[in-house]
Every structure is written in structure tokens, then in C-alpha cells.
Design an enzyme around this catalytic site. Structure first.
Site, PDB file in Angstrom:
ATOM      1  N   HIS A 355       0.797  -1.231   0.000  1.00  0.00           N
ATOM      2  CA  HIS A 355       0.000   0.000   0.000  1.00  0.00           C
ATOM      3  C   HIS A 355       0.826   1.276   0.000  1.00  0.00           C
ATOM      4  O   HIS A 355       0.257   2.362   0.121  1.00  0.00           O
ATOM      5  CB  HIS A 355      -0.912   0.054   1.218  1.00  0.00           C
ATOM      6  CG  HIS A 355      -1.974  -1.001   1.226  1.00  0.00           C
ATOM      7  ND1 HIS A 355      -3.225  -0.809   0.698  1.00  0.00           N
ATOM      8  CD2 HIS A 355      -1.958  -2.268   1.680  1.00  0.00           C
ATOM      9  CE1 HIS A 355      -3.939  -1.914   0.839  1.00  0.00           C
ATOM     10  NE2 HIS A 355      -3.188  -2.809   1.438  1.00  0.00           N
ATOM     11  N   LYS A 543      -8.241  13.742   4.771  1.00  0.00           N
ATOM     12  CA  LYS A 543      -7.380  12.558   4.708  1.00  0.00           C
ATOM     13  C   LYS A 543      -6.352  12.661   5.839  1.00  0.00           C
ATOM     14  O   LYS A 543      -6.268  13.702   6.503  1.00  0.00           O
ATOM     15  CB  LYS A 543      -6.665  12.466   3.366  1.00  0.00           C
ATOM     16  CG  LYS A 543      -6.034  13.800   2.915  1.00  0.00           C
ATOM     17  CD  LYS A 543      -5.387  13.710   1.557  1.00  0.00           C
ATOM     18  CE  LYS A 543      -6.333  13.759   0.390  1.00  0.00           C
ATOM     19  NZ  LYS A 543      -6.523  12.501  -0.297  1.00  0.00           N
ATOM     20  N   ARG A 544      -5.539  11.618   6.042  1.00  0.00           N
ATOM     21  CA  ARG A 544      -4.471  11.712   7.038  1.00  0.00           C
ATOM     22  C   ARG A 544      -3.596  12.924   6.727  1.00  0.00           C
ATOM     23  O   ARG A 544      -3.441  13.292   5.561  1.00  0.00           O
ATOM     24  CB  ARG A 544      -3.553  10.480   6.945  1.00  0.00           C
ATOM     25  CG  ARG A 544      -4.030   9.252   7.625  1.00  0.00           C
ATOM     26  CD  ARG A 544      -2.975   8.154   7.541  1.00  0.00           C
ATOM     27  NE  ARG A 544      -2.773   7.655   6.205  1.00  0.00           N
ATOM     28  CZ  ARG A 544      -1.595   7.535   5.603  1.00  0.00           C
ATOM     29  NH1 ARG A 544      -0.486   7.898   6.240  1.00  0.00           N
ATOM     30  NH2 ARG A 544      -1.503   7.051   4.386  1.00  0.00           N
ATOM     31  N   LYS A 549       0.961  14.315   1.087  1.00  0.00           N
ATOM     32  CA  LYS A 549      -0.409  14.605   0.655  1.00  0.00           C
ATOM     33  C   LYS A 549      -0.616  16.102   0.416  1.00  0.00           C
ATOM     34  O   LYS A 549      -1.598  16.531  -0.158  1.00  0.00           O
ATOM     35  CB  LYS A 549      -1.417  14.083   1.684  1.00  0.00           C
ATOM     36  CG  LYS A 549      -1.402  12.544   1.787  1.00  0.00           C
ATOM     37  CD  LYS A 549      -2.408  12.039   2.781  1.00  0.00           C
ATOM     38  CE  LYS A 549      -2.369  10.536   2.986  1.00  0.00           C
ATOM     39  NZ  LYS A 549      -3.077   9.782   1.926  1.00  0.00           N
ATOM     40  N   THR A 651      -8.457   6.505  -1.973  1.00  0.00           N
ATOM     41  CA  THR A 651      -9.814   5.984  -2.136  1.00  0.00           C
ATOM     42  C   THR A 651     -10.814   7.111  -1.872  1.00  0.00           C
ATOM     43  O   THR A 651     -11.954   7.041  -2.320  1.00  0.00           O
ATOM     44  CB  THR A 651     -10.089   4.804  -1.173  1.00  0.00           C
ATOM     45  OG1 THR A 651      -9.582   5.143   0.119  1.00  0.00           O
ATOM     46  CG2 THR A 651      -9.421   3.541  -1.669  1.00  0.00           C
ATOM     47  N   LYS A 655     -14.613   8.276  -3.548  1.00  0.00           N
ATOM     48  CA  LYS A 655     -15.818   8.651  -2.792  1.00  0.00           C
ATOM     49  C   LYS A 655     -16.334  10.009  -3.271  1.00  0.00           C
ATOM     50  O   LYS A 655     -17.540  10.215  -3.429  1.00  0.00           O
ATOM     51  CB  LYS A 655     -15.510   8.695  -1.293  1.00  0.00           C
ATOM     52  CG  LYS A 655     -15.179   7.315  -0.725  1.00  0.00           C
ATOM     53  CD  LYS A 655     -14.465   7.350   0.622  1.00  0.00           C
ATOM     54  CE  LYS A 655     -13.784   6.008   0.882  1.00  0.00           C
ATOM     55  NZ  LYS A 655     -12.728   6.067   1.921  1.00  0.00           N
TER      56      LYS A 655
HETATM   57  C1  26W Z   1       4.330   1.773  10.191  1.00  0.00           C
HETATM   58  C2  26W Z   1       3.436   0.986   9.372  1.00  0.00           C
HETATM   59  C3  26W Z   1       2.428   1.757   8.576  1.00  0.00           C
HETATM   60  C4  26W Z   1       2.768   2.492   7.490  1.00  0.00           C
HETATM   61  C5  26W Z   1       1.830   3.156   6.750  1.00  0.00           C
HETATM   62  C6  26W Z   1       1.094   1.705   8.925  1.00  0.00           C
HETATM   63  C7  26W Z   1       0.128   2.364   8.193  1.00  0.00           C
HETATM   64  C8  26W Z   1       0.498   3.084   7.102  1.00  0.00           C
HETATM   65  C9  26W Z   1      -0.523   3.797   6.272  1.00  0.00           C
HETATM   66  C10 26W Z   1      -1.584   4.340   7.136  1.00  0.00           C
HETATM   67  C11 26W Z   1      -0.927   2.900   5.154  1.00  0.00           C
HETATM   68  C12 26W Z   1      -2.083   3.405   4.309  1.00  0.00           C
HETATM   69  O1  26W Z   1      -3.159   3.731   4.781  1.00  0.00           O
HETATM   70  N1  26W Z   1      -1.891   3.397   2.995  1.00  0.00           N
HETATM   71  C13 26W Z   1      -2.924   3.830   2.080  1.00  0.00           C
HETATM   72  O2  26W Z   1      -3.581   2.664   1.606  1.00  0.00           O
HETATM   73  C14 26W Z   1      -4.698   3.003   0.811  1.00  0.00           C
HETATM   74  C15 26W Z   1      -5.426   1.723   0.463  1.00  0.00           C
HETATM   75  O3  26W Z   1      -4.685   0.982  -0.451  1.00  0.00           O
HETATM   76  C16 26W Z   1      -4.255   3.768  -0.421  1.00  0.00           C
HETATM   77  O4  26W Z   1      -5.393   4.165  -1.124  1.00  0.00           O
HETATM   78  C17 26W Z   1      -3.449   4.997  -0.025  1.00  0.00           C
HETATM   79  O5  26W Z   1      -2.924   5.612  -1.177  1.00  0.00           O
HETATM   80  C18 26W Z   1      -2.325   4.594   0.920  1.00  0.00           C
HETATM   81  O6  26W Z   1      -1.659   5.738   1.414  1.00  0.00           O
END
Ligand code: 26W
Length: 809
Positions: A355, A543-544, A549, A651, A655
């Protein structure tokens, strides 16, 4: 089933009496919610039992989706829709002078995720159940979800999110299915005949107790299961009484440390202790999950060698990648298989989605930590690594550099993404461009070695929550025009193209949007005491919060607009309401400063009467699934402005388009596919291309300072960060200033500024022609069906998991 409101009403009154010993007038809204929830749950239970029975009897292949995050959103409303009884219940409650939507508000929104990855997991579960696919979720029941965000004096403050305070009506605790998970200790090896037998001693034992949540499909009888694990000590409470003081202290400490495992989502991993806890969580999830998967497999099937034909295990990013060595451990140490057989089963069972390509998010664990915490698992990873490196040596003799780069264990660390690729039969990215970047850059060595493993599965969203539920006015309008088939066949939304130019349909679409904007304005008014104009453009970025971003690009443009309005108060622009929602990771300093900047700009702009309310800036606190459902239907513009090549998919973009907002975006992630669907005229694209960005990273040549020198707008904005423009806030924004100028603007905010500002100008101009704007909006809705997670799931089902629907009747 409640086929009429009368039968519902009497059941509801009786339930309130039974649960609370009160009659309806004495009950609180939360009690009414709980009673309704328990009634609905009971309805679901019947099909849940049936589904489990049929799955058991048929013995067909099951999918398990392992994820550290599930961002489910509130469930009451969706469950009612899926059962097809939303209206009946609403009517029945109305007779009792209760508003269903008030009851829905009572439900806590389980924040068991950070962002897109967790929400995707929830959308996929919904689609699996709706498409009759036997697919289940497996996660952690965090006692505290992602923190609750408060904004105080413009700063983010984190409060614990104790979402279980009133209990959770949707879950069932299954103590009978608890399993043991072992940490630490030491391993000794015994030779028994020809076999090596591994004994694990002096380990710390943690009890994993599952809580099951039913996942019903849309108007079908399928009810799949989301199993969330909770960590408990393996000691019974009565043991406490007969202990002396020292033992008592030890046991208290043991209880605390075991329960900590499922206490928080992402404990602060800026410290060593937090990192250990996170690794423990990951192993806890996969060990409990796999033990229960295997247990249920053995109830249905005789031969463990048939496992990959009956079970598909999917890992959501590398967080659950220890599923690979854990499956190996169970197959060898508990089922008595040899390495080769176990490896063959494992690598035909597990598939993996990546991801992110951000380096800092690619997980690596220090060898020492892993060895101490998971001694047997580490041994297995070591062996996987050795065998893999030997294979590499055969293929690339003498190429030490390459072998070192691809090794699973190197430089004192275990590289989880490498383990994931080596140990699974398929690896996928989440949008076309992302998959290409994985193949050509981030994972290129692995792609060369295992080209057949790499696939693309563009993300999707469940249109049932994000359109049918979140935007009932639009959903009704669509159904009035093209019938209700789109609910089960979302690409039928395409028929809306026939109405794109129809003045009366346009008029109705525009009225719905306005109505949604009024509802959001009312919420903002009530919560923040700020009046926003529903006739202004609602321009939204939710978003985050992360530097890539580029919320910063958005806020810089607002500062520029404000500067221009100060110079020329008569500037002819359509009034704008900029809406932000974002949480920053607690230890992410830059992100938190950006939140402070947005809020500082907001209070400056919102309180300056000389600009005549032409711009308003709103930062909504505590953004999450529930707020997204309120905000997105009211948006005219959805901002998807990440640095090209950085957003794996996104995503939110899907939406927004589904709700008739136009995208302002870069050529990144799924934006590219959205552009391909709607056509260039129906989306606002700006900025560097992914290739240009990647080339800058590789070859250099970008100097942020030059732009500061040459673009007076940028110079003014950047100077304002540090020259006292924001009065007492000066110090706060130095960090942002230096990240751009000293550290050369890693995410090309300054580079893309001019092109972004241009795109914003185009939006202003286009919006003035309402007819053509609404046409574009309809075109977006009409093309959004392909971004339903139903499409995504069908691709996984046939292309990855090879699993077939099972019809429950
Ligand atoms: C430390 C581990 C870690 C790293 C990154 C935990 C969590 C994350 C993010 C929160 C991962 C994440 O949410 N990625 C997002 O995944 C979505 C679903 O595939 C994509 O649409 C987003 O582009 C992507 O940033």
C-alpha cells in the site's frame, strides 16, 4: 423479520423493557440505540448461523483477510439497509416519536485504523459478503482506537478513544475459541529418529480471545465474520487470593503487559518500548488468526496438504507478514510436515498487497528484537532467507551486491516486504501507476526474479455505504432516473450519461447538492459557530495529514488568495469554503505544525471582514468515517493533490467522484484512472508527472530556493511564515519554512504551486457556468461504478484467491 412496523414496534418496546426494566418514556437515547441494535443483531444471527453451517458443510474455499486495521464506520444504518428494513424501522420509530438518525448517532465509530488501508479492508469485507463470497476478516480488537482529536488554540491534542465504553452490540465474545500465543523464551532442538523436534520453553503465554462481528451482505443471506482478537492474561482471577506479595506483584505486571497488546492502535512507535509492542501486536494477530484458521480447516477437511485449495490468506500490507513463518511453524512443528512440503503449502496460500512506496513505511525489524521476542519464528525466517539467498546465488552467481539488496535479513534487520514477496504467490499494487512503480523501481529486483507474481488490483469503495447510505438524496434521485439496478451492478451508473445534459435532471442534481451543503453548513454552524455560505464552492481536503499529501499546497494557495483579496477587495471570485479534516500521527512534528498553520490561517481569514466573506476556512476536528459520510456528499471539489508517484491509490478520490464532486488532483494513484474514465474535461489535473518527480529524485536538478526567489507570490507566503504576519505565532512556522528552503522541499510544494494556482483559477471560472459544471458532476457519478469495491473484489476472487460464490438459501 420485521415485515411491518407494528411487529417491529411491539418487539422494540418489549426489548426495552427486558433490557432496562423501563418503559419507553423513561429510557435514554443510548438505551434505545442498544435495544434496537440488539434486535437487529438477532435478525442477522439467523443468517449468520446458516451461513456458517453451509460453509462448513460445503467445504469450499474460504478467504481470510488479515489486517492490523479495520475502519468499519457505524454499523446500525448499514445493517438495516442490508437487511432491507431501514424504512420500516424508521417509520416504526417515528410512531414512537424516536428519530432513527438520532439513534444512529449514538453508535461510536470504531476507529480501528489510520486511514485508507483500514477503510479499504472494511469496504472489501462489505463487497465479499454482498457478492456471496466466503471471505472473513481477521484483526485486533483494540481497546482504544485511533485517538480522538481535539483542536485547542489551533493545535492538535490527542485524547484516548474509548469506543467500548457502553459495550459493543455487534460483537460476540467467543471464549470457547480462545487460543494461546507464545512470546520470548528459548528453543531447544531434539533429534527424534530422522526428525528435528523444536521445543519452546520459558515463554510468556498470552491468551487470545476472539470477538466476532457479523458482516451481512446486501439483501442476501450471506453473513460473513470479522474476528477481532483481544489479548488477556492466561491466569484466572481466583488465583490471586492465595499469592504472597512478590508473586502478586509479578502477576499484576504480567497481566498489565499481556493486556497491553490489544490496548492501543499503533502505540507510539517513536520509542523502543512502543516498537516492541507493535511487533508483539503483529505476531499476536497472525498467530491467533492462523491457529483458528487451521482449527476450522481441520474440522472441515482431513488432509493438511489440501490446505491451499481450501484456504486463501491475504495480508494487508506487511503488517501481518509473520503469517508466513507462523504458517511454516504450525505446519512443521505441529502438523509434522517437512520443510519443502510446508513451504509449498505456505507459498500457495498467502498473497500480499502493498500500500505504499514511502521508504519510512517499509517495515524493518531489528534482528535482536525479533530473536528475543519470537525465537522460533526468527529461526524460520533465517532459514527462509538462507534458502532464498542460495537460490539467488544460483541465478546470479557472484553478484553479491544484488543478493545483499534482495536478502530478507541484512544490515541487522529483517525486511518485511522482502519476506512478503518471497513467501507469497501474488503481490499486488493498488492502482495501475502504483503497480508499475513497484515493478520498475521499488521492487524491481524482485519483479525481475518473480515477474509472474506481480499484479495490479485497483482499489475500490463500497458504493452501498458511500452513496446509498451516505447520500440518500442523491441515491434516490439516481434510482428515480435509472432504476435501482445500480445498487447491485454499480457500473449501471453509466446510464446516467443519458441525463448529463438533461436540464430537469441537472436541476434536481443541483438541488440535492445544495441540500447536502446546507446540512453540512448547519453542522459547522452548530459545532464551530461559523456561518458558511451554501452557495460558495465547497472545496474539500480530508485525509491523514502527511507531507506527501500536501495539505501545505492547499493552505499556501489560500494564503495567496487572501493576500490578493487584501490588495484588491473587489477581486471577482466565486466565494469559497475550504474544508480540511486530518489527523496527524502524534509524534509527527511537521504534520502537527501544518495543522496549526491551517487553523491560524482559518482564524485570520474567517475574522477579517474586509474580504467580505469571500473565503472561509474550516478545519473539522476528529475526521473519521462518520464525518466523511457527512462531508463528502456536500463537496463540489475533492482535493487529491499528493506529490505524483507518492499516493499508492487513494480511495477518497473515488468517494468524492461518486458523490458528484470534481477532482482537483495530480497524476497520481487512482486519480489517473479516474481521469481516464471521465476524460480530461471533467477533472482538474495539475502539476509534475510521476516520471518527472521520479527523475528529480534520481538525477536532482530541483532547487526550491530558486522558486522562492523568482515567484513573488511564494516569497510573500514563505516570508509570512516567519516575519510576524501571524503575530504571536512566528516561531511555530519556522519549521515549515526550513523544511521547504533548507531541506529543499522534498514533496515539490513550491514546484507545483503555480500550476496548482492555475487549476484553482480554472475551477473558479468553470463554476460560474453552472450548467456545464453540473454536467461534469453527473459525468463523474456516471463513471464511478468501476471504482466500486465489488469490481475490486471480483478481481481478487478470480485473479488471486480463486474462490467462488456460495449462495446461502
Ligand atoms: C508503520 C506501518 C504503517 C505504514 C503506513 C502503517 C500504516 C500506514 C498507512 C496508514 C498505510 C495506508 O493507509 N496506505 C494507504 O492505503 C490506501 C489503500 O490501499 C491507499 O489508497 C493509499 O494511497 C495509501 O496511502
Amino acid at each position: 423479520m420485521f415485515t411491518n412496523k407494528e411487529s417491529f414496534k411491539s418487539a422494540f418496546l418489549e426489548r426495552l423493557e427486558n433490557m432496562y426494566g423501563k418503559n419507553i418514556n423513561e429510557t435514554t437515547t443510548i438505551e434505545q440505540y442498544m435495544a434496537l441494535g440488539s434486535l437487529v443483531k438477532e435478525q442477522i444471527n439467523k443468517n449468520w448461523i446458516l451461513t456458517k453451517k453451509i460453509y462448513r458443510e460445503r467445504g469450499e474455499k474460504q478467504v481470510y483477510y488479515l489486517s492490523m486495521e479495520f475502519l468499519l464506520g457505524k454499523m446500525l444504518g448499514m445493517n438495516l439497509i442490508n437487511l432491507g428494513i431501514y424504512e420500516v424501522i424508521e417509520e416504526g420509530l417515528k410512531d414512537l416519536r424516536i428519530s432513527l438518525s438520532d439513534l444512529e448517532q449514538q453508535e461510536p465509530d470504531p476507529g480501528l485504523g489510520n486511514g485508507g488501508l483500514g477503510r479499504l479492508a472494511a469496504c472489501l469485507l462489505d463487497s465479499m459478503a454482498s457478492l456471496h463470497l466466503p471471505g472473513h476478516g481477521c484483526g485486533i480488537r483494540y481497546k482504544y482506537g485511533l485517538f480522538e482529536q481535539k483542536i485547542m488554540d489551533g493545535y492538535q491534542v490527542e485524547l484516548p478513544d474509548y469506543w467500548l465504553r457502553e459495550g459493543n452490540v455487534w460483537e460476540v465474545r467467543r471464549s470457547d475459541k480462545a487460543v494461546e500465543v507464545r512470546f520470548e523464551g528459548n528453543i531447544w532442538v531434539e533429534k527424534v529418529g530422522e526428525r528435528l523436534v523444536f521445543h519452546h520453553e520459558n515463554f510468556e503465554s498470552v491468551l487470545a480471545v476472539p470477538y466476532d462481528i457479523p458482516i451481512p451482505g446486501y439483501k442476501n443471506k450471506t453473513v460473513n465474520t470479522l474476528r477481532l482478537w483481544s489479548a488477556e492474561s492466561a491466569i484466572k482471577d481466583f488465583d490471586f487470593q492465595c499469592l504472597n506479595n512478590r508473586d502478586y506483584q509479578k502477576i499484576v505486571e504480567y497481566k498489565r503487559s499481556t493486556e497491553a497488546i490489544s490496548e492501543f492502535l499503533y502505540p507510539d512507535d517513536s520509542k523502543e518500548e512502543g516498537r516492541i509492542l507493535r511487533l508483539k501486536q503483529q505476531y499476536f494477530l497472525v498467530s491467533a488468526g492462523l491457529q483458528s484458521i487451521i482449527r476450522s480447516y481441520k474440522k472441515r477437511h482431513q488432509n493438511i496438504k489440501d490446505f491451499p485449495n481450501k484456504v486463501a490468506i491475504h495480508i494487508n500490507d506487511t503488517h501481518p507478514v509473520l503469517a508466513i513463518p507462523e504458517l511454516m511453524r504450525i505446519l512443521m512443528d505441529e502438523e509434522g510436515l517437512e520443510w519443502d512440503e510446508a513451504w509449498s503449502i505456505t507459498t500457495r496460500t498467502i498473497s500480499y498487497t502493498n500500500h505504499t512506496t514511502l521508504q519510512e513505511a517499509l517495515e524493518r525489524w531489528p534482528i535482536d528484537m525479533m530473536k528475543r521476542l519470537l525465537p522460533r519464528i526468527y529461526m524460520i525466517i533465517e532459514e527462509i532467507n538462507e534458502r532464498f539467498c542460495r537460490e539467488l546465488w544460483n541465478k546470479y552467481p557472484g553478484e553479491w551486491g544484488l543478493i545483499h539488496e534482495m536478502a530478507i535479513i541484512a544490515d541487522g534487520q529483517v525486511k518485511m516486504a522482502h519476506l512478503a514477496i518471497v513467501g507469497s504467490y501474488q503481490v499486488n499494487g493498488v492502482s495501475k501507476i502504483h503497480t508499475e512503480i513497484l515493478k520498475k523501481q521499488v521492487m524491481k529486483n524482485f519483479y525481475n526474479y518473480f515477474p509472474y507474481k506481480f499484479h495490479n488490483k485497483t482499489n475500490g469503495i463500497t458504493h452501498r455505504r458511500w452513496l446509498l447510505k451516505a447520500n440518500p438524496l442523491l441515491a434516490k434521485l439516481i434510482s428515480d432516473a435509472i432504476g435501482t439496478n445500480w445498487i447491485e451492478h454499480p457500473t449501471d451508473l453509466n446510464y446516467l450519461l443519458n441525463y448529463a445534459k438533461d436540464p430537469s435532471f441537472q436541476e434536481r442534481i443541483s438541488r440535492v447538492k445544495r441540500q447536502n451543503k446546507i446540512s453540512l453548513s448547519n453542522y459547522i454552524k452548530e459545532k464551530y459557530h461559523i456561518a458558511v455560505d451554501p452557495d460558495s464552492i465547497f472545496d474539500v481536503q480530508v485525509k491523514r495529514l502527511h507531507a506527501y499529501k500536501r495539505q501545505l499546497l492547499n493552505v499556501f494557495h489560500i494564503m495567496d488568495l487572501y493576500n490578493r483579496l487584501k490588495e484588491n477587495p473587489n477581486l471577482d471570485i466565486v466565494p469559497r469554503t475550504f474544508i480540511f479534516g486530518a489527523k496527524a500521527a502524534p509524534a509527527y512534528f511537521l504534520a502537527k505544525r501544518i495543522i496549526k498553520l491551517i487553523n491560524t490561517v482559518a482564524s485570520l481569514v474567517n475574522n477579517d471582514s474586509t474580504i467580505q466573506g469571500k473565503i472561509r476556512v474550516i478545519f473539522v476536528e476528529n475526521y473519521g468515517v462518520s464525518l466523511a459520510e457527512k462531508i463528502i456528499p456536500a463537496a463540489d471539489i475533492g482535493q487529491q493533490i499528493s506529490t505524483a508517484s507518492k499516493e499508492a491509490s487513494g480511495t477518497g478520490n473515488m468517494k468524492f467522484m461518486m458523490n458528484g464532486a470534481l477532482t482537483l488532483g495530480t497524476l497520481d494513484g487512482a486519480n489517473i484512472e479516474i481521469k481516464d474514465e471521465v476524460g480530461e474535461d471533467n477533472i482538474f489535473i495539475f502539476g509534475l508527472t510521476p516520471q518527472e518527480v521520479l527523475d528529480y529524485y534520481q538525477y536532482g536538478g530541483y532547487r526550491a530556493r530558486d522558486l522562492y526567489q523568482s515567484d513573488p507570490r511564494l516569497r510573500k507566503i514563505l516570508d509570512q511564515l516567519i516575519d510576524g504576519f501571524f503575530l504571536k505565532e512566528v516561531v511555530d512556522f519556522k519549521f515549515i519554512y526550513y523544511s521547504l528552503l533548507q531541506e529543499n522541499d522534498e514533496f515539490f510544494v513550491l514546484k507545483d504551486f503555480a500550476s496548482y494556482a492555475d487549476a484553482q483559477k480554472r475551477i473558479d471560472q468553470f463554476y460560474k457556468d453552472q450548467e456545464s459544471w453540473i454536467e461534469k458532476s453527473i459525468i463523474n457519478i456516471a463513471h464511478s461504478g468501476i471504482f466500486s469495491s465489488d469490481r475490486t473484489i471480483l478481481e481478487y476472487a478470480s485473479g488471486t484467491w480463486e474462490v467462488r460464490p456460495i449462495f446461502i438459501s
